[in-house]
Write an enzyme that holds these catalytic residues in place. Structure first.
Site, PDB file in Angstrom:
ATOM      1  N   ASP A  12      43.885-110.359 -13.824  1.00  0.00           N
ATOM      2  CA  ASP A  12      44.097-109.429 -14.605  1.00  0.00           C
ATOM      3  C   ASP A  12      42.959-108.633 -15.207  1.00  0.00           C
ATOM      4  O   ASP A  12      42.210-108.935 -15.770  1.00  0.00           O
ATOM      5  CB  ASP A  12      44.888-110.385 -16.109  1.00  0.00           C
ATOM      6  N   ILE A  13      43.189-107.262 -14.768  1.00  0.00           N
ATOM      7  CA  ILE A  13      42.197-106.506 -15.096  1.00  0.00           C
ATOM      8  C   ILE A  13      41.536-106.275 -16.581  1.00  0.00           C
ATOM      9  O   ILE A  13      40.394-105.995 -17.033  1.00  0.00           O
ATOM     10  CB  ILE A  13      42.410-105.025 -14.321  1.00  0.00           C
ATOM     11  N   ASN A  26      49.214 -92.317 -15.994  1.00  0.00           N
ATOM     12  CA  ASN A  26      49.857 -91.111 -15.599  1.00  0.00           C
ATOM     13  C   ASN A  26      49.485 -89.958 -16.266  1.00  0.00           C
ATOM     14  O   ASN A  26      48.536 -89.912 -17.073  1.00  0.00           O
ATOM     15  CB  ASN A  26      51.547 -91.183 -16.171  1.00  0.00           C
ATOM     16  N   GLY A  34      53.093-100.862 -15.670  1.00  0.00           N
ATOM     17  CA  GLY A  34      52.187-101.672 -14.895  1.00  0.00           C
ATOM     18  C   GLY A  34      50.946-101.657 -15.588  1.00  0.00           C
ATOM     19  O   GLY A  34      50.652-101.971 -16.647  1.00  0.00           O
ATOM     20  N   VAL A  35      49.694-101.504 -14.867  1.00  0.00           N
ATOM     21  CA  VAL A  35      48.462-101.361 -15.256  1.00  0.00           C
ATOM     22  C   VAL A  35      48.277-100.785 -16.404  1.00  0.00           C
ATOM     23  O   VAL A  35      47.706-100.892 -17.372  1.00  0.00           O
ATOM     24  CB  VAL A  35      47.422-101.193 -14.170  1.00  0.00           C
ATOM     25  N   ASP A  36      48.910 -99.405 -16.427  1.00  0.00           N
ATOM     26  CA  ASP A  36      48.508 -98.520 -17.463  1.00  0.00           C
ATOM     27  C   ASP A  36      49.054 -99.059 -18.746  1.00  0.00           C
ATOM     28  O   ASP A  36      48.136 -99.061 -19.785  1.00  0.00           O
ATOM     29  CB  ASP A  36      49.308 -97.407 -17.349  1.00  0.00           C
ATOM     30  N   SER A 123      48.192 -96.433  -7.591  1.00  0.00           N
ATOM     31  CA  SER A 123      49.401 -95.622  -7.043  1.00  0.00           C
ATOM     32  C   SER A 123      50.490 -96.660  -6.339  1.00  0.00           C
ATOM     33  O   SER A 123      51.594 -96.261  -5.777  1.00  0.00           O
ATOM     34  CB  SER A 123      49.006 -94.490  -6.262  1.00  0.00           C
ATOM     35  N   GLY A 125      52.303 -99.238  -7.371  1.00  0.00           N
ATOM     36  CA  GLY A 125      53.271 -99.669  -8.303  1.00  0.00           C
ATOM     37  C   GLY A 125      54.531 -98.576  -8.174  1.00  0.00           C
ATOM     38  O   GLY A 125      54.997 -98.334  -7.053  1.00  0.00           O
ATOM     39  N   TYR A 127      54.594 -95.591  -8.443  1.00  0.00           N
ATOM     40  CA  TYR A 127      54.349 -94.383  -7.579  1.00  0.00           C
ATOM     41  C   TYR A 127      54.526 -94.584  -6.206  1.00  0.00           C
ATOM     42  O   TYR A 127      54.582 -93.695  -5.159  1.00  0.00           O
ATOM     43  CB  TYR A 127      52.951 -93.971  -7.882  1.00  0.00           C
TER      44      TYR A 127
END
Length: 177
Positions: A12-13, A26, A34-36, A123, A125, A127
């Protein structure tokens, strides 16, 4: 010979104690999935506030570009937000735009004299960028940037949330040794 270390981490970042984590954002910079979404949730409202200020100044973040904010409540001091391309078959400049995400994120981190930077798989996920192609762009771009900017950043972490990405990066990094 690279002076910086490139390492691979599965996990996990949002839990990493680094100078900066890179967010696969985005263009609105207002959080997403997701990550965002994970970075915005874990980092708290300070990140969103700074993103809103950036939006007020420049109207968001174009694909391939990057901006920096506080890390808020994350263990990382900063978040570098970059907007990856949406995969459209690879014939619309996606590889170059994705490479720009890594280059511009590293440029910003280096400009702030940050030493330890963690990247997710950008990109891949919603995207839809094919994971194998994205991993190849990521590894090649980061290695080339580090060779051209010796002694600027000491450690790059590629952080993979899933097993598939982890194995792709592991293979690519092993091939390079």
């Amino acid at each position: 010979m690279l002076s910086a270390k490139i390492e691979l981490v599965k996990g996990d970042i949002t839990k990493l104690e680094v100078d900066a984590v890179v967010n696969a954002a985005n263009s609105s910079l207002l959080g997403g999935g997701g990550v965002d979404g994970a970075i915005h949730r874990a980092g708290g409202p300070e990140i969103l506030e700074e993103c809103k200020q950036i939006r007020a100044r420049q109207g968001g973040c174009p694909t391939g570009e990057a901006v920096i904010t506080t890390g808020g409540r994350l263990p990382a001091r900063y978040v570098v937000h970059t907007v990856g391309p949406v995969w459209q078959g690879g014939k619309n400049g996606e590889p170059e735009l994705l490479a720009n995400c890594y280059r511009n994120s590293l440029r910003i981190a280096s400009g702030k004299q940050l030493q330890h930077v963690a990247f997710p798989s950008i990109s891949t996920g919603v995207y839809g960028y094919p994971k194998d192609k994205a991993a190849k762009v990521a590894v090649q771009t980061v290695k080339k940037w580090l060779q051209e900017h010796e002694n600027s950043i000491m450690q790059i972490l590629f952080v993979c949330f899933d097993e598939e990405n982890y194995h792709l990066y592991k293979e690519l990094l092993a091939d390079e040794r």
